[in-house]
Design a protein around this motif. Structure first.
Motif, PDB file in Angstrom:
ATOM      1  N   LYS A  22       0.804  -1.231   0.000  1.00 43.18           N
ATOM      2  CA  LYS A  22       0.000   0.000   0.000  1.00 43.18           C
ATOM      3  C   LYS A  22       0.840   1.287   0.000  1.00 43.18           C
ATOM      4  CE  LYS A  22      -2.846   0.400   3.442  1.00 43.18           C
ATOM      5  NZ  LYS A  22      -3.967   0.450   4.366  1.00 43.18           N
ATOM      6  N   PRO A  23       1.896   1.400   0.811  1.00 42.61           N
ATOM      7  CA  PRO A  23       2.653   2.664   0.832  1.00 42.61           C
ATOM      8  C   PRO A  23       3.388   2.967  -0.480  1.00 42.61           C
ATOM      9  CG  PRO A  23       3.202   1.303   2.738  1.00 42.61           C
ATOM     10  CD  PRO A  23       2.373   0.468   1.818  1.00 42.61           C
ATOM     11  N   HIS A  24       3.585   1.968  -1.315  1.00 42.87           N
ATOM     12  CA  HIS A  24       4.346   2.146  -2.548  1.00 42.87           C
ATOM     13  C   HIS A  24       3.460   2.392  -3.761  1.00 42.87           C
ATOM     14  CE1 HIS A  24       7.877   1.083  -0.280  1.00 42.87           C
ATOM     15  NE2 HIS A  24       7.240   0.020   0.163  1.00 42.87           N
ATOM     16  N   SER A  25       2.167   2.488  -3.550  1.00 41.81           N
ATOM     17  CA  SER A  25       1.242   2.710  -4.649  1.00 41.81           C
ATOM     18  C   SER A  25       0.238   3.788  -4.257  1.00 41.81           C
ATOM     19  CB  SER A  25       0.502   1.418  -4.999  1.00 41.81           C
ATOM     20  OG  SER A  25      -0.442   1.672  -6.004  1.00 41.81           O
ATOM     21  N   PRO A  26       0.448   5.007  -4.727  1.00 42.55           N
ATOM     22  CA  PRO A  26      -0.481   6.091  -4.360  1.00 42.55           C
ATOM     23  C   PRO A  26      -1.939   5.792  -4.721  1.00 42.55           C
ATOM     24  CG  PRO A  26       1.504   6.992  -5.337  1.00 42.55           C
ATOM     25  CD  PRO A  26       1.577   5.499  -5.510  1.00 42.55           C
ATOM     26  N   ILE A  27      -2.177   5.089  -5.830  1.00 38.19           N
ATOM     27  CA  ILE A  27      -3.571   4.805  -6.214  1.00 38.19           C
ATOM     28  C   ILE A  27      -4.216   3.840  -5.220  1.00 38.19           C
ATOM     29  CG2 ILE A  27      -3.129   2.903  -7.833  1.00 38.19           C
ATOM     30  CD1 ILE A  27      -5.643   5.735  -8.422  1.00 38.19           C
ATOM     31  N   TYR A  28      -3.462   2.833  -4.771  1.00 38.85           N
ATOM     32  CA  TYR A  28      -4.007   1.926  -3.757  1.00 38.85           C
ATOM     33  C   TYR A  28      -4.246   2.666  -2.453  1.00 38.85           C
ATOM     34  CZ  TYR A  28      -2.837  -2.171  -6.649  1.00 38.85           C
ATOM     35  OH  TYR A  28      -2.747  -3.109  -7.636  1.00 38.85           O
ATOM     36  N   ALA A  29      -3.295   3.505  -2.057  1.00 39.82           N
ATOM     37  CA  ALA A  29      -3.448   4.258  -0.810  1.00 39.82           C
ATOM     38  C   ALA A  29      -4.662   5.180  -0.879  1.00 39.82           C
ATOM     39  CB  ALA A  29      -2.177   5.053  -0.520  1.00 39.82           C
ATOM     40  N   PHE A  30      -4.898   5.794  -2.044  1.00 38.40           N
ATOM     41  CA  PHE A  30      -6.022   6.718  -2.194  1.00 38.40           C
ATOM     42  C   PHE A  30      -7.363   5.991  -2.236  1.00 38.40           C
ATOM     43  CE2 PHE A  30      -8.928   9.072  -5.064  1.00 38.40           C
ATOM     44  CZ  PHE A  30      -9.145  10.188  -4.270  1.00 38.40           C
ATOM     45  N   LEU A  31      -7.466   4.964  -3.077  1.00 36.04           N
ATOM     46  CA  LEU A  31      -8.754   4.297  -3.281  1.00 36.04           C
ATOM     47  C   LEU A  31      -9.055   3.204  -2.266  1.00 36.04           C
ATOM     48  CD1 LEU A  31      -8.894   3.907  -7.161  1.00 36.04           C
ATOM     49  CD2 LEU A  31     -10.171   5.516  -5.734  1.00 36.04           C
ATOM     50  N   LEU A  32      -8.022   2.519  -1.784  1.00 37.24           N
ATOM     51  CA  LEU A  32      -8.253   1.304  -0.995  1.00 37.24           C
ATOM     52  C   LEU A  32      -7.689   1.381   0.417  1.00 37.24           C
ATOM     53  CD1 LEU A  32      -7.492  -1.348  -3.774  1.00 37.24           C
ATOM     54  CD2 LEU A  32      -9.656  -0.201  -3.239  1.00 37.24           C
ATOM     55  N   SER A  33      -7.458   2.570   0.926  1.00 40.44           N
ATOM     56  CA  SER A  33      -6.871   2.677   2.271  1.00 40.44           C
ATOM     57  C   SER A  33      -7.772   2.071   3.339  1.00 40.44           C
ATOM     58  CB  SER A  33      -6.551   4.127   2.605  1.00 40.44           C
ATOM     59  OG  SER A  33      -7.735   4.895   2.645  1.00 40.44           O
ATOM     60  N   ASP A  34      -9.081   2.046   3.118  1.00 43.39           N
ATOM     61  CA  ASP A  34     -10.011   1.538   4.127  1.00 43.39           C
ATOM     62  C   ASP A  34     -10.508   0.122   3.853  1.00 43.39           C
ATOM     63  OD1 ASP A  34      -9.856   3.905   5.579  1.00 43.39           O
ATOM     64  OD2 ASP A  34     -11.491   4.828   4.448  1.00 43.39           O
ATOM     65  N   ILE A  35      -9.928  -0.568   2.877  1.00 39.05           N
ATOM     66  CA  ILE A  35     -10.379  -1.927   2.588  1.00 39.05           C
ATOM     67  C   ILE A  35     -10.027  -2.828   3.765  1.00 39.05           C
ATOM     68  CG2 ILE A  35      -8.292  -2.742   1.395  1.00 39.05           C
ATOM     69  CD1 ILE A  35     -10.293  -3.979  -0.716  1.00 39.05           C
ATOM     70  N   LYS A  36     -10.931  -3.754   4.077  1.00 40.85           N
ATOM     71  CA  LYS A  36     -10.733  -4.669   5.213  1.00 40.85           C
ATOM     72  C   LYS A  36     -10.792  -6.104   4.712  1.00 40.85           C
ATOM     73  CE  LYS A  36     -12.593  -1.544   8.697  1.00 40.85           C
ATOM     74  NZ  LYS A  36     -12.321  -0.388   7.902  1.00 40.85           N
ATOM     75  N   LEU A  37      -9.714  -6.833   4.916  1.00 38.08           N
ATOM     76  CA  LEU A  37      -9.689  -8.252   4.565  1.00 38.08           C
ATOM     77  C   LEU A  37     -10.562  -9.010   5.554  1.00 38.08           C
ATOM     78  CD1 LEU A  37      -5.896  -8.462   3.831  1.00 38.08           C
ATOM     79  CD2 LEU A  37      -7.723  -8.737   2.162  1.00 38.08           C
ATOM     80  N   THR A  38     -11.443  -9.857   5.045  1.00 35.09           N
ATOM     81  CA  THR A  38     -12.366 -10.582   5.920  1.00 35.09           C
ATOM     82  C   THR A  38     -12.166 -12.086   5.874  1.00 35.09           C
ATOM     83  OG1 THR A  38     -14.054 -10.683   4.181  1.00 35.09           O
ATOM     84  CG2 THR A  38     -14.134  -8.788   5.709  1.00 35.09           C
ATOM     85  N   HIS A  39     -11.478 -12.595   4.840  1.00 37.88           N
ATOM     86  CA  HIS A  39     -11.314 -14.043   4.700  1.00 37.88           C
ATOM     87  C   HIS A  39     -10.076 -14.318   3.866  1.00 37.88           C
ATOM     88  CE1 HIS A  39     -12.539 -18.289   4.133  1.00 37.88           C
ATOM     89  NE2 HIS A  39     -11.910 -18.139   2.979  1.00 37.88           N
ATOM     90  N   ALA A  40      -9.372 -15.365   4.226  1.00 39.17           N
ATOM     91  CA  ALA A  40      -8.287 -15.863   3.382  1.00 39.17           C
ATOM     92  C   ALA A  40      -8.153 -17.360   3.595  1.00 39.17           C
ATOM     93  CB  ALA A  40      -6.966 -15.170   3.709  1.00 39.17           C
ATOM     94  N   SER A  41      -7.914 -18.042   2.498  1.00 35.94           N
ATOM     95  CA  SER A  41      -7.566 -19.457   2.497  1.00 35.94           C
ATOM     96  C   SER A  41      -6.694 -19.645   1.263  1.00 35.94           C
ATOM     97  CB  SER A  41      -8.823 -20.338   2.481  1.00 35.94           C
ATOM     98  OG  SER A  41      -9.666 -20.015   1.398  1.00 35.94           O
TER      99      SER A  41
END
Length: 151
Positions: A22-41
């Motif tokens: 996230k810190p290395h991509s301004p577009i991710y930081a701007f658009l997806l800073s509040d995304i929350k991971l809810t599941h992983a497998s």
């Protein structure tokens, strides 16, 4: 793949992977800073995002570029969840079908699945849905994403 049970170790790895990117991509930081991971497998991730004014177009619906960014990002996270890798390659192809919409204030869920991760290419799919009563509801967009993963 979708039937794989939740794995807290994989979720921890994908969260670490995301925090490193996230810190290395301004577009991710701007658009997806509040995304929350809810599941992983293995090869599967789900995340939720509350849409804001930054995510919508002039007509008030989720902007196509936001959907593309989500499909790109969740594809990489699904590859990271495949085998706990920290490098997920570069995009070679992305395809998106826009089939619905969501607006400012709506919550969305994005699910990414790594269908195959080989020595050179990885193939992922993604579904973006509007959350209704706490569950994924109407589909907003679907996509496929191919990444060049050879080191």
């Amino acid at each position: 793949m979708a039937s794989e049970p939740f794995n807290p170790e994989i979720l921890s790895h994908v969260e670490k992977f995301w925090q490193g990117r996230k810190p290395h991509s301004p577009i991710y930081a701007f658009l997806l800073s509040d995304i929350k991971l809810t599941h992983a497998s293995k090869g599967l991730v789900r995340a939720r995002l509350q849409l804001t004014n930054n995510h919508v177009n002039a007509h008030g619906g989720i902007h196509g570029s936001v959907s593309a960014t989500l499909i790109d990002r969740v594809g990489g996270m699904a590859i990271a969840a495949w085998d706990n890798r920290m490098k997920t390659g570069v995009s070679t192809d992305i395809h998106i079908s826009y089939v619905g919409s969501a607006k400012d204030g709506d919550e969305i869920e994005v699910e990414g699945v790594a269908k195959k991760v080989g020595g050179t290419l990885a193939f992922t799919t993604a579904t973006i849905s509007k959350v209704v009563d706490g569950e994924p509801g109407p589909i907003i967009a679907t996509g496929s994403h191919t990444k060049f993963v050879k080191a």
